[in-house]
Scaffold this motif. Structure first.
Motif, mmCIF file in Angstrom:
data_model
loop_
_atom_site.group_PDB
_atom_site.id
_atom_site.type_symbol
_atom_site.label_atom_id
_atom_site.label_comp_id
_atom_site.label_asym_id
_atom_site.label_seq_id
_atom_site.Cartn_x
_atom_site.Cartn_y
_atom_site.Cartn_z
ATOM 1 N N ASP A 15 0.827 -1.210 0.000
ATOM 2 C CA ASP A 15 0.000 0.000 0.000
ATOM 3 C C ASP A 15 0.861 1.260 0.000
ATOM 4 O OD1 ASP A 15 -2.242 -1.604 0.032
ATOM 5 O OD2 ASP A 15 -2.573 -1.392 2.207
ATOM 6 N N THR A 16 1.931 1.235 0.785
ATOM 7 C CA THR A 16 2.853 2.383 0.831
ATOM 8 C C THR A 16 3.472 2.629 -0.544
ATOM 9 O OG1 THR A 16 3.384 1.907 3.147
ATOM 10 C CG2 THR A 16 4.911 3.329 1.954
ATOM 11 N N LEU A 17 3.945 1.567 -1.178
ATOM 12 C CA LEU A 17 4.574 1.692 -2.499
ATOM 13 C C LEU A 17 3.571 2.168 -3.548
ATOM 14 C CD1 LEU A 17 6.778 -1.533 -2.528
ATOM 15 C CD2 LEU A 17 7.537 0.821 -2.162
ATOM 16 N N THR A 18 2.374 1.661 -3.478
ATOM 17 C CA THR A 18 1.331 2.075 -4.427
ATOM 18 C C THR A 18 1.005 3.549 -4.239
ATOM 19 O OG1 THR A 18 0.415 -0.159 -4.365
ATOM 20 C CG2 THR A 18 -0.998 1.550 -5.272
ATOM 21 N N ASP A 19 0.939 3.981 -2.980
ATOM 22 C CA ASP A 19 0.669 5.392 -2.675
ATOM 23 C C ASP A 19 1.785 6.289 -3.214
ATOM 24 O OD1 ASP A 19 -0.951 7.422 -1.402
ATOM 25 O OD2 ASP A 19 0.637 7.565 0.113
ATOM 26 N N VAL A 20 3.027 5.879 -3.021
ATOM 27 C CA VAL A 20 4.176 6.648 -3.525
ATOM 28 C C VAL A 20 4.093 6.755 -5.040
ATOM 29 C CG1 VAL A 20 6.681 6.585 -3.879
ATOM 30 C CG2 VAL A 20 5.736 6.152 -1.611
ATOM 31 N N ARG A 21 3.761 5.648 -5.678
ATOM 32 C CA ARG A 21 3.699 5.629 -7.145
ATOM 33 C C ARG A 21 2.542 6.471 -7.677
ATOM 34 N NH1 ARG A 21 2.480 0.115 -9.825
ATOM 35 N NH2 ARG A 21 0.436 0.747 -9.123
ATOM 36 N N LYS A 22 1.364 6.337 -7.085
ATOM 37 C CA LYS A 22 0.193 7.054 -7.588
ATOM 38 C C LYS A 22 0.288 8.559 -7.370
ATOM 39 C CE LYS A 22 -3.375 3.534 -7.498
ATOM 40 N NZ LYS A 22 -4.597 3.053 -6.853
ATOM 41 N N ARG A 23 0.766 8.947 -6.191
ATOM 42 C CA ARG A 23 0.808 10.378 -5.862
ATOM 43 C C ARG A 23 2.144 11.030 -6.206
ATOM 44 N NH1 ARG A 23 -3.096 11.241 -0.937
ATOM 45 N NH2 ARG A 23 -4.324 9.355 -1.141
ATOM 46 N N SER A 27 11.159 11.878 -4.278
ATOM 47 C CA SER A 27 12.009 12.102 -5.456
ATOM 48 C C SER A 27 11.663 11.110 -6.565
ATOM 49 C CB SER A 27 13.481 11.935 -5.056
ATOM 50 O OG SER A 27 13.737 10.595 -4.715
ATOM 51 N N SER A 28 12.166 11.406 -7.740
ATOM 52 C CA SER A 28 11.935 10.494 -8.865
ATOM 53 C C SER A 28 12.586 9.138 -8.606
ATOM 54 C CB SER A 28 12.479 11.107 -10.158
ATOM 55 O OG SER A 28 13.868 11.322 -10.055
ATOM 56 N N GLN A 29 13.706 9.148 -7.889
ATOM 57 C CA GLN A 29 14.374 7.884 -7.549
ATOM 58 C C GLN A 29 13.492 7.046 -6.634
ATOM 59 O OE1 GLN A 29 17.922 9.471 -5.785
ATOM 60 N NE2 GLN A 29 19.150 9.016 -7.597
ATOM 61 N N LYS A 30 12.847 7.709 -5.684
ATOM 62 C CA LYS A 30 11.981 6.988 -4.746
ATOM 63 C C LYS A 30 10.795 6.360 -5.484
ATOM 64 C CE LYS A 30 9.421 7.661 -0.440
ATOM 65 N NZ LYS A 30 9.109 8.591 0.644
ATOM 66 N N VAL A 31 10.207 7.112 -6.405
ATOM 67 C CA VAL A 31 9.075 6.599 -7.180
ATOM 68 C C VAL A 31 9.520 5.410 -8.023
ATOM 69 C CG1 VAL A 31 7.408 7.161 -9.001
ATOM 70 C CG2 VAL A 31 7.877 8.819 -7.187
ATOM 71 N N ARG A 32 10.692 5.520 -8.622
ATOM 72 C CA ARG A 32 11.202 4.430 -9.451
ATOM 73 C C ARG A 32 11.501 3.185 -8.615
ATOM 74 N NH1 ARG A 32 16.058 5.439 -13.591
ATOM 75 N NH2 ARG A 32 17.139 3.515 -13.180
ATOM 76 N N ASN A 80 13.750 4.578 0.487
ATOM 77 C CA ASN A 80 14.262 5.948 0.607
ATOM 78 C C ASN A 80 15.737 6.100 0.281
ATOM 79 O OD1 ASN A 80 11.750 7.049 1.512
ATOM 80 N ND2 ASN A 80 12.126 6.019 3.450
ATOM 81 N N GLY A 81 16.471 5.004 0.215
ATOM 82 C CA GLY A 81 17.900 5.085 -0.042
ATOM 83 C C GLY A 81 18.663 5.311 1.248
ATOM 84 N N LYS A 82 19.964 5.189 1.163
ATOM 85 C CA LYS A 82 20.825 5.358 2.328
ATOM 86 C C LYS A 82 21.272 6.801 2.454
ATOM 87 C CE LYS A 82 23.439 1.052 2.607
ATOM 88 N NZ LYS A 82 24.796 0.551 2.509
ATOM 89 N N ALA A 83 21.473 7.231 3.688
ATOM 90 C CA ALA A 83 22.093 8.535 3.917
ATOM 91 C C ALA A 83 23.595 8.366 3.721
ATOM 92 C CB ALA A 83 21.799 9.011 5.335
ATOM 93 N N ARG A 84 24.256 9.438 3.399
ATOM 94 C CA ARG A 84 25.700 9.383 3.219
ATOM 95 C C ARG A 84 26.381 9.000 4.521
ATOM 96 N NH1 ARG A 84 28.334 14.229 -0.227
ATOM 97 N NH2 ARG A 84 27.775 13.416 -2.245
ATOM 98 N N GLU A 85 27.409 8.160 4.417
ATOM 99 C CA GLU A 85 28.157 7.769 5.607
ATOM 100 C C GLU A 85 29.068 8.894 6.064
ATOM 101 O OE1 GLU A 85 30.136 4.071 4.973
ATOM 102 O OE2 GLU A 85 28.281 3.047 4.438
#
Length: 147
Positions: A15-23, A27-32, A80-85
């Motif tokens: 549901d979270t992924l679908t919400d990210v994709r629909k709305r 970032s574009s990376q997160k949607v992808r 969401n990806g990793k934060a920089r170390e």
């Protein structure tokens, strides 16, 4: 080729992924990433890595890495990806030092040289004690800003 990391999403994650994709949240990376994970889900479409890579214009290795990140590091980091170390490097030269480098470049080169080279400038900046060490690339970038 058999997949080493299987994507098994819970209904809440789906549901979270679908919400990210629909709305188009984030970032574009997160949607992808959301789209890739949805297509890779075993209980969903269960596309092959090749088909996913083709559909989203990325490499197969990208899909495999995302699968691995989901299994090993968890849903939030995969989405969401990793934060920089380590934070990005601080500037080597401050404004005053940059001005001195530019002034040196505009002046006469040392005896025995027809022109200033980047490496020669870097050596002289260290000799003058402006910084402990500096690369010729930093000198190039400093001079390029002024042109």
């Amino acid at each position: 080729m058999e997949k080493k990391y299987m994507v098994r999403l819970s209904q809440k994650e789906r549901d979270t992924l679908t919400d990210v994709r629909k709305r188009l949240k984030g970032s574009s990376q997160k949607v992808r990433r959301a789209e890739i994970l949805l297509k890779a889900d075993v209980q969903g479409p269960n596309w092959t890595d090749m088909k996913i890579a083709e559909a989203f214009s990325c490499r197969v290795q990208t899909v495999d890495n995302l699968r691995k990140r989901l299994v090993v590091e968890g849903f939030e980091i995969a989405l969401n990806g990793k934060a920089r170390e380590s934070p990005p490097r601080q500037k080597v030269l401050d404004g005053k030092q940059e001005a001195q480098v530019i002034a040196m470049r505009l002046g006469k080169p040392p005896k025995g040289y027809a022109n200033w080279s980047l490496r020669l400038l870097a050596e002289h900046v260290v000799e003058l004690g402006l910084v402990e060490s500096i690369s010729h690339e930093t000198i190039r970038q400093t001079l390029k800003k002024t042109v």
